[in-house]
Motif scaffolding. Structure first.
Motif, PDB file in Angstrom:
ATOM      1  N   TYR A 296      23.313  24.869  43.276  1.00  0.00           N
ATOM      2  CA  TYR A 296      22.170  25.730  42.926  1.00  0.00           C
ATOM      3  C   TYR A 296      22.616  26.867  42.004  1.00  0.00           C
ATOM      4  N   ARG A 297      23.888  27.243  42.123  1.00  0.00           N
ATOM      5  CA  ARG A 297      24.453  28.263  41.224  1.00  0.00           C
ATOM      6  C   ARG A 297      24.288  27.836  39.761  1.00  0.00           C
ATOM      7  N   ASP A 298      24.486  26.548  39.488  1.00  0.00           N
ATOM      8  CA  ASP A 298      24.345  26.055  38.108  1.00  0.00           C
ATOM      9  C   ASP A 298      22.892  26.149  37.646  1.00  0.00           C
ATOM     10  N   HIS A 300      20.748  28.393  38.703  1.00  0.00           N
ATOM     11  CA  HIS A 300      20.536  29.828  38.452  1.00  0.00           C
ATOM     12  C   HIS A 300      21.063  30.190  37.051  1.00  0.00           C
ATOM     13  N   GLY A 337      18.708  36.680  42.672  1.00  0.00           N
ATOM     14  CA  GLY A 337      19.060  35.262  42.630  1.00  0.00           C
ATOM     15  C   GLY A 337      17.838  34.379  42.417  1.00  0.00           C
ATOM     16  N   TYR A 359      26.878  29.308  50.767  1.00  0.00           N
ATOM     17  CA  TYR A 359      28.123  29.007  50.049  1.00  0.00           C
ATOM     18  C   TYR A 359      28.982  28.098  50.934  1.00  0.00           C
ATOM     19  N   TYR A 363      32.489  26.840  47.557  1.00  0.00           N
ATOM     20  CA  TYR A 363      31.628  27.678  46.709  1.00  0.00           C
ATOM     21  C   TYR A 363      31.798  29.141  47.060  1.00  0.00           C
ATOM     22  N   ARG A 365      30.885  33.122  46.424  1.00  0.00           N
ATOM     23  CA  ARG A 365      29.809  33.958  45.902  1.00  0.00           C
ATOM     24  C   ARG A 365      30.356  34.816  44.757  1.00  0.00           C
ATOM     25  N   ILE A 371      24.369  37.891  39.676  1.00  0.00           N
ATOM     26  CA  ILE A 371      24.653  36.640  40.399  1.00  0.00           C
ATOM     27  C   ILE A 371      25.148  36.919  41.819  1.00  0.00           C
ATOM     28  N   LEU A 374      22.612  36.151  44.366  1.00  0.00           N
ATOM     29  CA  LEU A 374      22.176  34.764  44.598  1.00  0.00           C
ATOM     30  C   LEU A 374      22.586  34.380  46.022  1.00  0.00           C
ATOM     31  N   GLY A 377      24.276  29.183  46.640  1.00  0.00           N
ATOM     32  CA  GLY A 377      24.932  28.708  45.421  1.00  0.00           C
ATOM     33  C   GLY A 377      25.472  27.302  45.529  1.00  0.00           C
ATOM     34  N   LYS A 378      25.500  26.758  46.761  1.00  0.00           N
ATOM     35  CA  LYS A 378      26.209  25.494  46.948  1.00  0.00           C
ATOM     36  C   LYS A 378      25.380  24.296  46.477  1.00  0.00           C
TER      37      LYS A 378
END
Ligand code: GLY
Ligand code: MN
Ligand code: MN
Length: 473
Positions: A296-298, A300, A337, A359, A363, A365, A371, A374, A377-378
């Motif tokens: 999900y980080r990508d 974001h 986030g 996370y 992953y 943080r 960011i 957020l 992120g995982k």
């Protein structure tokens, strides 16, 4: 919901030396004992029992999944005040709990368990009264309770609750159906002369009529740039944008979390339209990316990239997009986030640890402003349910601070950005289920396209013309 299956599955992560202890919630007094806040059962307790009554404790045997419920049967003197209540034994039988015991025997039961060398696992408490009661019944200092919570139990509960079953999705759709009605009401009520409180009250009325609570305190504000703004005293005027972040709980206590940003006038102004469309582009980009396997980080970061490209076209940013992304310059406009897990809690399971939910397993943080907010992120998995909630805000204090420090001059055109101060903020938020090959919008559609919102507004003009189209920019 098959609560027994859930308890048995949980027990698979443990052995005969383990006992899993879930204290339910009690009433929380507001100012004296008998004047308490609306009762809300602990979400994990709900997950394994569905029982929304106070003063209960559940114990699950780690070897067999055999379950014990501790509580007090209603007495005639209780019935005088509360009316007829089903017996605990009957309620327990419906969800296949094997044994029911008086609450007064709980301490003794736990003591015997401890003395026999078994480990009592419990989750970190988030209410003071639970912490004190755990200290008392497990005979340890209050200060030690949180650090002695069971990491194994946190992991096992997280792994189970993060994958939503069909039954749970049905509940979330119910919350979203009520929430759709609330948002249509707010769209219609967002008119010049109304107060923010009146618009919020329209939504609360719908929740009450459906006999449910809001899933979190509503945000209804013309100052959408103040992210957690719970002041509702402003009077709406032509040209304002009204940010409405309001969601209902379902009858089974699942949350909806929806944000829309409505024009008070019949149409959006030029600046408002450009920013709104850009946030919608961020949302559309993000939801198209959702699928199992993508972190999900990508998503974001990709969403922030869409924003930077758009702001460059509008003249608010310039320079190399990838550099701006890496340096974190976009956080001036998008400081939070892209979203979080949602389920029985609006930020699902954050009582078990925000980073453990979002996370873990490789992953980390991020630490950079923006960011670092957020919450998730995982990698996405089939069965996850998340919010997707991009936003663009014009926060005067932040713009002034960064501008006076000449921060990110390679990327930000402060003189152009200042022309947007006063616009407030735009956020758009929907709830998505991750499916086998992609994702699915949960709940009935809630108006979001500019033309549909403007059309709906045009159908709500009061006779006498209280609202007239203006271009506030
Ligand atoms: N309504 C809380 C959030 O959007 O996270
Ligand atoms: Mn949210
Ligand atoms: Mn929200």
């Amino acid at each position: 919901m098959n609560y027994k299956e859930r308890r048995n599955k949980l027990a698979e992560s443990f052995s005969e030396k383990d006992l899993l202890f879930f204290p339910g919630n009690t009433f929380s007094p507001k100012n004296y004992r008998d004047n308490y806040y609306r009762f809300r059962q602990d979400s994990t307790f709900l997950y394994y029992t569905g029982m929304d009554l106070p003063d209960l404790s559940l114990i699950v045997d780690g070897a067999s999944g055999k379950s014990y419920l501790f509580g007090n049967e209603v007495t005639v003197s209780d019935i005088v005040w509360t009316g007829w209540q089903p017996s605990l034994k009957d309620l327990a039988q419906k969800i296949a709990i094997e044994e029911v015991h008086e609450l007064s025997t709980l301490d003794d039961f736990l003591q015997r368990t401890k003395n026999s060398g078994r480990t009592i696992h419990y989750l970190p408490p988030y209410r003071g009264e639970t912490q004190i009661s755990l200290a008392h019944c497990l005979t340890m200092p209050v200060a030690d309770v949180s650090e002695n919570a069971s990491s194994l139990l946190v992991d096992a509960v997280l792994a189970q609750r993060e994958i939503k079953s069909e039954d749970e999705i049905v509940e979330m759709e119910k919350a979203l159906t009520i929430t759709q009605e609330m948002h249509l009401e707010m769209l219609y009520n967002a008119k010049s002369g109304a107060t923010e409180a009146q618009v919020l009250a329209g939504a609360i009325k719908i929740a009450e009529e459906n006999q449910v609570a809001l899933a979190y305190p509503g945000i209804v504000t013309v100052n959408g740039e103040i992210l957690h703004n719970h002041y509702h005293g402003n009077v709406l005027k032509e040209g304002d944008l009204l940010l409405c972040d309001v969601g209902a709980e379902s009858p089974g206590y699942y949350a909806a979390d929806i944000t829309r940003t409505y024009p008070v006038s019949l149409t959006l102004g030029t600046q408002q339209r450009a920013i709104y469309q850009l946030v919608l582009d961020m949302l559309n980009y993000s939801t198209a990316e959702l699928r199992p396997g993508i972190p999900y980080r990508d998503v974001h970061i990709g969403s922030t990239r869409v924003m930077i490209e758009g702001l460059k076209e509008m003249g608010l940013m310039h320079g190399d997009t990838e550099e701006a992304l890496k340096e974190g310059a976009g956080a001036l406009f998008f400081p939070h986030g892209l979203g979080h897990m949602i389920g029985l809690d609006v930020h699902d399971m954050e009582n078990l640890g925000e980073d453990r939910v979002g996370y873990g397993s490789g992953y980390e943080r991020g630490e950079q402003f923006g960011i670092r907010s957020l919450r998730f992120g995982k990698k996405l998995l089939e069965g996850h349910v998340l919010t997707v909630e991009p936003g663009i805000y014009f926060i005067e204090a932040l713009i002034n601070q960064w501008g006076s420090e000449n921060r990110y001059l390679d990327f930000i055109n402060y003189s152009e950005v200042r022309k947007y101060i006063g616009l407030g903020g735009v956020r758009l938020e929907d709830n998505y289920l991750i499916t086998e090959n992609g994702s699915k919008l949960l709940g009935p559609p809630i108006p979001i396209q500019i033309d549909e919102i403007e059309f709906l507004k045009s159908t709500t003009v009061d006779f006498g013309g209280a609202t007239t189209p203006t271009d506030p920019s």
